[in-house]
Write an enzyme that holds these catalytic residues in place. Structure first.
Site, PDB file in Angstrom:
ATOM      1  N   GLU A  67       0.658  -0.835  -0.379  1.00 34.45           N
ATOM      2  CA  GLU A  67       0.310  -0.320  -0.122  1.00 34.45           C
ATOM      3  C   GLU A  67       0.676   1.121  -0.525  1.00 34.45           C
ATOM      4  OE1 GLU A  67      -1.936   1.217  -0.791  1.00 34.45           O
ATOM      5  OE2 GLU A  67      -3.731   1.548   0.618  1.00 34.45           O
ATOM      6  N   ASP A  68       0.696   2.068  -0.798  1.00 34.14           N
ATOM      7  CA  ASP A  68       1.091   3.727  -0.839  1.00 34.14           C
ATOM      8  C   ASP A  68       0.419   4.111   0.700  1.00 34.14           C
ATOM      9  OD1 ASP A  68      -1.712   3.575  -0.652  1.00 34.14           O
ATOM     10  OD2 ASP A  68      -1.220   5.410  -2.599  1.00 34.14           O
TER      11      ASP A  68
ATOM     12  N   ASP B 271      -3.861   5.162   6.649  1.00 33.28           N
ATOM     13  CA  ASP B 271      -4.036   6.954   7.170  1.00 33.28           C
ATOM     14  C   ASP B 271      -5.042   6.028   8.256  1.00 33.28           C
ATOM     15  OD1 ASP B 271      -4.890  10.217   6.331  1.00 33.28           O
ATOM     16  OD2 ASP B 271      -6.200   9.102   6.709  1.00 33.28           O
TER      17      ASP B 271
ATOM     18  N   PHE C 189      -2.296  16.181   4.627  1.00 27.57           N
ATOM     19  CA  PHE C 189      -2.253  15.959   2.963  1.00 27.57           C
ATOM     20  C   PHE C 189      -0.786  15.534   2.230  1.00 27.57           C
ATOM     21  CE2 PHE C 189      -3.835  15.938  -1.331  1.00 27.57           C
ATOM     22  CZ  PHE C 189      -4.613  14.278  -1.048  1.00 27.57           C
TER      23      PHE C 189
ATOM     24  N   ARG D 241       0.366  12.413  -9.147  1.00 26.91           N
ATOM     25  CA  ARG D 241       1.523  11.067  -8.730  1.00 26.91           C
ATOM     26  C   ARG D 241       2.827  11.122  -9.478  1.00 26.91           C
ATOM     27  NH1 ARG D 241      -3.701   7.693  -7.965  1.00 26.91           N
ATOM     28  NH2 ARG D 241      -4.938   8.346  -8.635  1.00 26.91           N
TER      29      ARG D 241
HETATM   30  P1  5GP Z   1      -7.716   4.583   4.896  1.00 29.42           P
HETATM   31  O1  5GP Z   1      -7.975   3.817   4.305  1.00 29.42           O
HETATM   32  O2  5GP Z   1      -6.749   4.285   5.603  1.00 29.42           O
HETATM   33  O3  5GP Z   1      -7.988   5.984   5.457  1.00 29.42           O
HETATM   34  O4  5GP Z   1      -7.117   5.431   3.367  1.00 29.42           O
HETATM   35  C1  5GP Z   1      -6.405   4.779   2.658  1.00 29.42           C
HETATM   36  C2  5GP Z   1      -6.135   5.418   1.450  1.00 29.42           C
HETATM   37  O5  5GP Z   1      -6.230   6.702   1.170  1.00 29.42           O
HETATM   38  C3  5GP Z   1      -4.915   5.203   0.922  1.00 29.42           C
HETATM   39  O6  5GP Z   1      -4.107   4.145  -0.304  1.00 29.42           O
HETATM   40  C4  5GP Z   1      -4.251   6.145  -0.202  1.00 29.42           C
HETATM   41  O7  5GP Z   1      -5.312   6.258  -1.566  1.00 29.42           O
HETATM   42  C5  5GP Z   1      -5.423   7.373   0.320  1.00 29.42           C
HETATM   43  N1  5GP Z   1      -4.992   8.286   1.219  1.00 29.42           N
HETATM   44  C6  5GP Z   1      -4.451   8.813   2.628  1.00 29.42           C
HETATM   45  N2  5GP Z   1      -4.208   9.155   2.971  1.00 29.42           N
HETATM   46  C7  5GP Z   1      -3.605  10.132   1.692  1.00 29.42           C
HETATM   47  C8  5GP Z   1      -3.101  11.478   1.069  1.00 29.42           C
HETATM   48  O8  5GP Z   1      -2.153  12.038   2.488  1.00 29.42           O
HETATM   49  N3  5GP Z   1      -2.672  11.798   0.224  1.00 29.42           N
HETATM   50  C9  5GP Z   1      -2.923  10.925  -0.832  1.00 29.42           C
HETATM   51  N4  5GP Z   1      -2.753  11.427  -2.352  1.00 29.42           N
HETATM   52  N5  5GP Z   1      -3.855   9.757  -0.506  1.00 29.42           N
HETATM   53  C10 5GP Z   1      -3.961   9.934   0.686  1.00 29.42           C
HETATM   54 MG    MG Z   2      -4.143   3.390  -1.992  1.00 31.18          MG
END
Ligand code: 5GP
Ligand code: MG
Length: 177
Positions: free
Chosen positions: A101-102, A105, A154, A167
């Site tokens: 995963e990138d 959050d 962010f 990206r």
């Molecule tokens: P989560 O489900 O953990 O809240 O969020 C996961 C997904 O939200 C990540 O795979 C990513 O695609 C997106 N995401 C979460 N935080 C960020 C951020 O700071 N920047 C960006 N561009 N995408 C985020």
């Molecule tokens: Mg993602």
């Protein structure tokens, strides 16, 4: 130097060189744990495509890679709802799976992925994420391999987008308030 993406400004936060150095170290760590296991990397599109490509090249041992597509973000906030756009195509049963995963959050996306993958009866599952936001995390799973812990801000670049733009930035850049 700041970059503008849509209506917002971002500044470099983690450089291309720092990213590559850290990914090389993750590759070494994964080699220690997986070099005899022929693991299946499962990368989450779109955001993780660049990290997955680099990480995979630093993993110099027999292994396979596949992609799934989940989406939860709109604008700069988690939508609170996870859409599954492409599911698992490769057989996961009995495999040692490494989810790539990138960024984690809230942890909502990964929690869904883990739930779905467990139903496919893998031998083991671990998570590798380039970025982790400890202050935003609400999940109850362990992330064994983390590239960088970052504050609850962010970020874009190196695969991560702001409404699909940004990206292709080589550094990870943070939103300037
Ligand atoms: P989560 O489900 O953990 O809240 O969020 C996961 C997904 O939200 C990540 O795979 C990513 O695609 C997106 N995401 C979460 N935080 C960020 C951020 O700071 N920047 C960006 N561009 N995408 C985020
Ligand atoms: Mg993602």
């Amino acid at each position: 130097m700041q970059v503008q993406v849509h209506d917002k400004f971002f500044r470099p936060f983690i450089t291309e060189q720092q990213i590559q150095t850290r990914i090389a170290a993750l590759g070494t760590q994964l080699a220690q744990d997986y070099s005899q296991k022929n693991p299946l990397f499962v990368a989450i599109l779109n955001g993780a495509f660049m990290f997955a490509a680099d990480l995979f090249r630093y993993c110099d041992f027999p292994s396979e890679i596949s992609f799934i597509k989940y989406k939860s973000y709109q604008n700069t906030k988690s939508s609170g709802e996870v859409n599954k756009l492409i599911g698992f195509s490769q057989s996961v049963k009995g495999r040692d799976v490494i989810i790539v995963e990138d960024i984690i959050d809230s942890g909502l996306t990964m929690a869904e992925v883990l739930q779905d993958i467990q139903q496919l009866q893998p031998n083991s599952v671990e998570v590798v994420t380039l970025l982790f936001k400890p202050d935003a995390f609400q999940g109850d799973f362990e992330t064994k391999y983390i590239g960088f812990e970052i504050p609850n801000q962010f970020v874009i670049g190196y695969g991560l987008d702001y409404n699909e733009q940004g990206r292709n930035l080589r550094d990870i850049c943070v939103l300037v308030p």
